[in-house]
Structures are given as C-alpha cells and as structure tokens.
Design a protein around this motif. Structure first.
Motif, PDB file in Angstrom:
ATOM      1  N   PRO A  21      38.281  39.200  28.884  1.00 17.81           N
ATOM      2  CA  PRO A  21      37.484  39.035  30.110  1.00 17.81           C
ATOM      3  C   PRO A  21      36.026  39.483  29.957  1.00 17.81           C
ATOM      4  CG  PRO A  21      39.603  40.045  30.606  1.00 17.81           C
ATOM      5  CD  PRO A  21      39.452  40.051  29.106  1.00 17.81           C
ATOM      6  N   LEU A  28      37.701  25.147  38.431  1.00 14.14           N
ATOM      7  CA  LEU A  28      37.732  25.897  39.691  1.00 14.14           C
ATOM      8  C   LEU A  28      39.136  25.830  40.283  1.00 14.14           C
ATOM      9  CD1 LEU A  28      34.373  24.677  41.229  1.00 14.14           C
ATOM     10  CD2 LEU A  28      34.883  26.980  40.414  1.00 14.14           C
ATOM     11  N   PHE A  29      39.469  26.835  41.106  1.00 17.15           N
ATOM     12  CA  PHE A  29      40.771  26.829  41.771  1.00 17.15           C
ATOM     13  C   PHE A  29      40.659  25.993  43.035  1.00 17.15           C
ATOM     14  CE2 PHE A  29      40.446  31.120  39.707  1.00 17.15           C
ATOM     15  CZ  PHE A  29      41.219  30.779  38.607  1.00 17.15           C
ATOM     16  N   PRO A  30      41.316  24.821  43.067  1.00 18.32           N
ATOM     17  CA  PRO A  30      41.103  23.903  44.190  1.00 18.32           C
ATOM     18  C   PRO A  30      41.602  24.439  45.529  1.00 18.32           C
ATOM     19  CG  PRO A  30      42.780  23.031  42.697  1.00 18.32           C
ATOM     20  CD  PRO A  30      42.201  24.250  42.046  1.00 18.32           C
ATOM     21  N   TRP A  31      42.523  25.396  45.501  1.00 16.01           N
ATOM     22  CA  TRP A  31      43.088  25.920  46.752  1.00 16.01           C
ATOM     23  C   TRP A  31      42.241  27.044  47.335  1.00 16.01           C
ATOM     24  CZ3 TRP A  31      45.187  26.206  41.928  1.00 16.01           C
ATOM     25  CH2 TRP A  31      45.186  27.470  41.323  1.00 16.01           C
ATOM     26  N   PHE A  35      37.228  35.690  42.840  1.00 15.94           N
ATOM     27  CA  PHE A  35      38.483  35.801  42.075  1.00 15.94           C
ATOM     28  C   PHE A  35      38.447  36.932  41.035  1.00 15.94           C
ATOM     29  CE2 PHE A  35      41.652  34.879  38.869  1.00 15.94           C
ATOM     30  CZ  PHE A  35      42.728  34.440  39.610  1.00 15.94           C
ATOM     31  N   GLY A  36      37.406  36.934  40.217  1.00 20.68           N
ATOM     32  CA  GLY A  36      37.316  37.951  39.165  1.00 20.68           C
ATOM     33  C   GLY A  36      37.248  39.358  39.743  1.00 20.68           C
ATOM     34  N   ARG A  85      38.531  40.275  42.564  1.00 21.27           N
ATOM     35  CA  ARG A  85      39.862  40.607  43.063  1.00 21.27           C
ATOM     36  C   ARG A  85      40.731  41.116  41.922  1.00 21.27           C
ATOM     37  NH1 ARG A  85      40.258  35.972  46.056  1.00 21.27           N
ATOM     38  NH2 ARG A  85      41.827  35.067  44.678  1.00 21.27           N
ATOM     39  N   MET A  86      40.596  40.483  40.758  1.00 21.75           N
ATOM     40  CA  MET A  86      41.378  40.910  39.599  1.00 21.75           C
ATOM     41  C   MET A  86      40.969  42.316  39.162  1.00 21.75           C
ATOM     42  SD  MET A  86      43.468  38.527  39.141  1.00 21.75           S
ATOM     43  CE  MET A  86      43.410  37.971  40.837  1.00 21.75           C
ATOM     44  N   ARG A 102      30.991  32.270  39.874  1.00 23.15           N
ATOM     45  CA  ARG A 102      32.277  32.939  39.723  1.00 23.15           C
ATOM     46  C   ARG A 102      32.269  33.845  38.496  1.00 23.15           C
ATOM     47  NH1 ARG A 102      37.718  29.438  38.701  1.00 23.15           N
ATOM     48  NH2 ARG A 102      36.647  29.002  36.748  1.00 23.15           N
ATOM     49  N   ILE A 103      31.694  33.334  37.408  1.00 26.94           N
ATOM     50  CA  ILE A 103      31.722  34.127  36.182  1.00 26.94           C
ATOM     51  C   ILE A 103      30.670  35.246  36.249  1.00 26.94           C
ATOM     52  CG2 ILE A 103      30.118  32.944  34.581  1.00 26.94           C
ATOM     53  CD1 ILE A 103      33.776  33.746  33.859  1.00 26.94           C
ATOM     54  N   ALA A 146      31.969  38.188  38.197  1.00 31.71           N
ATOM     55  CA  ALA A 146      32.921  39.002  37.438  1.00 31.71           C
ATOM     56  C   ALA A 146      32.191  39.912  36.445  1.00 31.71           C
ATOM     57  CB  ALA A 146      33.916  38.107  36.706  1.00 31.71           C
TER      58      ALA A 146
END
Lengths: 252, 263
Positions: B78, B89-92, B101-102, B104-105, B149-150, B153
């Motif tokens: 990572p 990308l996460f479509p949902w 997302f990152g 959250r991880m 997104r990246i 993170a």
C-alpha cells in the motif's frame, strides 16, 4: 411510450373481445372454455367469500419461507465455493446430481418425511430453489473483476475488508438478478406441490375446480397465479433498486 | 542517499504453456530518488506494466529484487499506490466513498476522513460531484477520482500505468498539467508509465527508455527542461532537440523489433 401503452391495451381488449364472442356465440363450447364473464363472476364470488385472498396469501407464505431458507443456505455457500476451491470440490458432485431433478420428484419423499402440511410445501420450494441460487451466486462472485480486488489491496484492504467491501458489493447485482429469476422458479415449485397434495393455496384451488368440474374456478386460479407472480416480481424489482442505487446509472 | 524505490537486476518470465516461457523484463535495474518523477517509456508489450506490477507487489520478480527503502517488496504494497489505466473505481461507491476508501482501510475517523477526502476532491476539481457514482462521470473525471483516491490514501510512491492513455487529447493535456501541479506541490515520488515521448518529456525528471521485448533499460536520460513546467514547454527548441534524441533511440528499437518479427 404512450403510443406503446395504447397498443398494449388495445391488444388485450381485442383478445378479450374475441374470447367473449367465441364463447357466447357457441363457436367454442363452455365445456372447454368458459367465457370471460363467467370467470369474472367466479372471481367475484371467491373475492367476496375471502377464499381467493386466503389462497394467494397461503401460497405466498410458502414461497416466501422456502425462498428465504434457500437463500440463507445457498448464497453464503455460493460465496464460499467461489472464493475457496475445496468447498467447491466438496459440494460440486452433489450439485451435479441434484440439479437435473425437478422439484416434483421430491414430492413422494417429502410427504413421507414431513406429511402434507406446510413444512412439506416449504421443503419443495427450498429443494427446487436453492441450487439455482447457488449457481447464480457462484457465477456472480467468480465474475468480480480481479482488478477491483487488486486496487482494494493496494489501498490497504485486508482479507475481511476485501470480502465485505469489494467482493460482496461487486457480486451483489449478479446475486440479486439470480434471486429474481429463482423467485419465479420458487412459485412453480409451490404450485406443483399444491396440485399434488394440499387443501389450501392457489394450486389446490385449481385442482378443486378440476375435481368439481368448475372450469371458471380453474381459470380464476390461473389468472390469480399470474397476477400474484407479477406483483412479486414488481416488489423484487423495487427492492433491487433500493439495494443497488448505482446500477440505475449503468442501465441508462 | 538511499533510493526510495529500486529494482536490482530484475528479470520476470511468464509461462505460456507447454513449457514455453516469455521473458517480459530482463536484467532491469533502476534507482528512484525521493520526490522524483521517473517515466518508463517504451512501446506496447515492452514489459513496462510488468515492471510496475512488481513495484506494486502484484507479482514477484523471477530473478533479482525490487526494494522499497531497501526492503524487498514481497506482497501488495500500500505504500506504492497504483493509478490504473482502466480506473478500477468501485462502482457501488460514490466519488466521496471511493476517495475515502483508503482512509477507511487505515481506520481514519469519519470526520477526519471526510475532511481529507474533501481536500483531494477539490484538488482534482471535482467539487459538486461527491455524491455521484463513477458511471455518471466522464472518463477524464473518473481518472481524476482515481487520482484523488490514491492521493487521499497518501502512499509514499505513486505508480501510474498509462493513466491518461484512454483520454482524449485535450483532457489528457489537462490531466498532465494537473499531475505536474500536484506533484510539484506534494513532491511525491512518481513512477509513470507511458508510450508517448511527449508525455514523458512534459512530466519526467528522468526518462527510462526501454527496449522492446524483452524489456531492458536501453538508456536513462535526464530531462533538463526547466521546472515548474507547463504543457507549453512543447513549443521550446530544447524540447524539440530532446524529442529528436529520444525518437532516434526509440526508432532503432522499433526497427530492431520489427526486423525480429519479420524473420
């Protein structure tokens, strides 16, 4: 769009009119096909006595119970089989053997085990539905784009997060599509079970009509099945849209 | 100074069945310094993506080592964030959800997450689109979400795999400027893959020209064009001279490869 609706309505009206004319002029004997008016009168009787509603409700309950049970077993099992090959190897031979069996072939055994009550109807729905759910779930999970899993791991996701936040949401549209198709199968299962051995439900209603030589009753039962399954589909469609807000944009 | 990212005599072969192997990358060595933007330049199929996949830890070298801070990269890493050509990308998830997302991880608390996501959404100029799903956005906008997104993170290295190749020329230019702006502000280390000489010249501090299959380092050039850079750098005479130099190198590769195929 409005034009299409007009044509649809006209098509149905023309069909009903032709039916009406054929049966009232005696071109088709009412022994073989009752007229729409006879069916309507029969339907009014059944609605007034509450029998129709009772039959719809009891069949729906059986479908619902069997369908939910099958989903609770098949969906998790399908996911596990898709991500962990030994599980697939263990279950595969049984799935191959059970899949060709129509649900009605289970009727003698289930009657022996469970009698002819509710449990047996639910069992028939379960046995006729779970394999399809399993197949659709398995396929949906296997189709998840591995790039999404890679991207998630690259963003720091561990195994549990990959499962809950990537694989399951990515597979959800396929799983739900499979459940919708299975719902129609579940309905045909319950009706076949009710035709063979039941005192209640839409299938039993049709069989009663046959035994009493009451053809309008048979047709009311058939129409009621169509309408009930259509409504069930509409409800499923609503639930799907609520669960998959992102899919709406993909379709347009 | 210890390079942040390096490849030591990396070779990677792929089995193509019946015991046959294809050598995708051969004896590839490279040191990337902190804050540097390095472009890997080469024709399609020259092993650049294979090299990037090894830097990300998606695959392992057959021989040699890839190192982050001198430590071998043995699993998906990572700290080396990847910007995929096909967005991934996460479509949902909405734009907001994707960018978070990152974080959250990394178990960043929700309000902090929202704050940081907002900052990067603004950086890539997507304010007002937070609640949109990726499918509602154009390709250029989706690539911006990937970038945000990246960046949110906060990896140490950005690995970019022809991220702008699928975009139209004008959007690509806009994205290149955006990347230059972001990189010059954050001084993030970037390894950028491209088959475009222009793109390499606009973006890179150093350009690694790769030979055609098997992928080898043919030559490493310092890009002497001044910074801060702008896409109008393409109009300068220095640019033209460098481009001609690289073109000569690449052309000999194309000919060599073409000749091999013809045999």
């Amino acid at each position: 769009m409005a034009g299409r609706l007009v044509i649809k309505l006209a098509s149905v009206a023309a069909f009903l009119l032709a039916w009406h004319v054929a049966t009232t002029t005696g071109a088709v004997s009412s022994v073989f096909l009752p007229s729409p008016a006879q069916i309507l009168a029969q339907a009014q009787d059944l609605i007034a006595s509450g029998d129709l509603w009772k039959s719809v409700l009891i069949s729906s309950e059986r479908v619902f119970a069997g369908f939910v049970l099958a989903g609770l077993v098949a969906v998790p099992l399908g996911v596990v089989m898709a991500v962990w090959w030994p599980a697939k190897a263990i279950v595969d031979p049984f799935v191959s053997l059970l899949r060709p069996l129509p649900s009605i072939t289970w009727i003698p055994l289930t009657i022996l085990w469970l009698g002819i009550g509710e449990q047996q109807k639910v069992a028939i729905v379960f046995l006729g539905s779970w394999i399809y759910m399993l197949f659709y779930t398995l396929a949906a999970v296997q189709r998840v784009d591995p790039l999404l899993v890679r991207a998630a791991r690259n963003l720091g996701a561990k195994d549990v997060a990959v499962m809950w936040q990537v694989i399951l949401p990515a597979a959800l549209p396929g799983i739900i599509a499979g459940l919708k198709i299975t719902l129609a199968i579940s309905w045909s299962c319950v009706l076949s079970a009710e035709l063979v051995a039941a005192q209640s439900g839409l299938g039993a209603l049709i069989w009663q009509g046959k035994d009493w030589g009451n053809l309008p009753l048979v047709l009311v039962g058939m129409v009621a099945i169509s309408i009930t399954v259509l409504i069930a589909d509409l409800i499923a469609e609503r639930i799907e849209r609520l669960l998959l807000p992102w899919e709406r944009h993909r379709r347009t | 100074m210890l390079p942040i990212l390096s490849a030591e005599h990396v070779t990677r072969t792929f089995s193509i069945g019946r015991g046959a192997d294809v050598v995708a990358v051969q004896d590839f060595s490279l040191d990337v310094a902190t804050g540097e933007l390095v472009c890997l330049l080469g024709a399609s199929g020259c092993g650049k993506t294979t090299m990037l996949n090894m830097f990300a830890g998606f695959i392992q070298p057959t021989e040699g080592r890839v190192l982050l801070h001198g430590e071998p990269i043995t699993r998906i890493e990572p700290r080396c964030g990847v910007v995929f050509q096909s967005y991934a990308l996460f479509p949902w998830q909405t734009v907001q959800g994707n960018v978070e997302f990152g974080l959250r991880m990394q178990r960043v608390p929700a309000d902090e997450r929202r704050r940081r996501a907002a900052r990067f959404i603004e950086l890539v100029k997507l304010q007002g689109f937070e609640r949109h799903y990726p499918a509602e956005l154009s390709g250029g906008m989706q690539q911006r979400v990937t970038l945000a997104r990246i960046l949110a993170a906060d990896p140490e290295v950005l690995l970019m795999d022809e991220p702008f190749a699928a975009l139209d020329a004008m959007t690509r230019q806009e994205m290149q400027e955006e990347l230059l702006r972001i990189q010059e502000a954050s001084r993030k280390t970037v390894v950028f893959i491209t088959h475009s000489i222009d793109e390499a010249l606009i973006l890179a501090d150093r350009i690694v020209v790769m030979s055609a299959r098997p992928g080898r380092v043919k030559v490493i050039l310092d890009n002497t064009l001044p910074r801060p850079r702008h896409v109008t750098i393409q109009l300068s005479p220095d640019y033209a001279a460098l481009k001609a130099e690289i073109w000569a190198l690449v052309e000999s590769e194309v000919h060599r490869h073409g000749g091999e195929q013809g045999r």
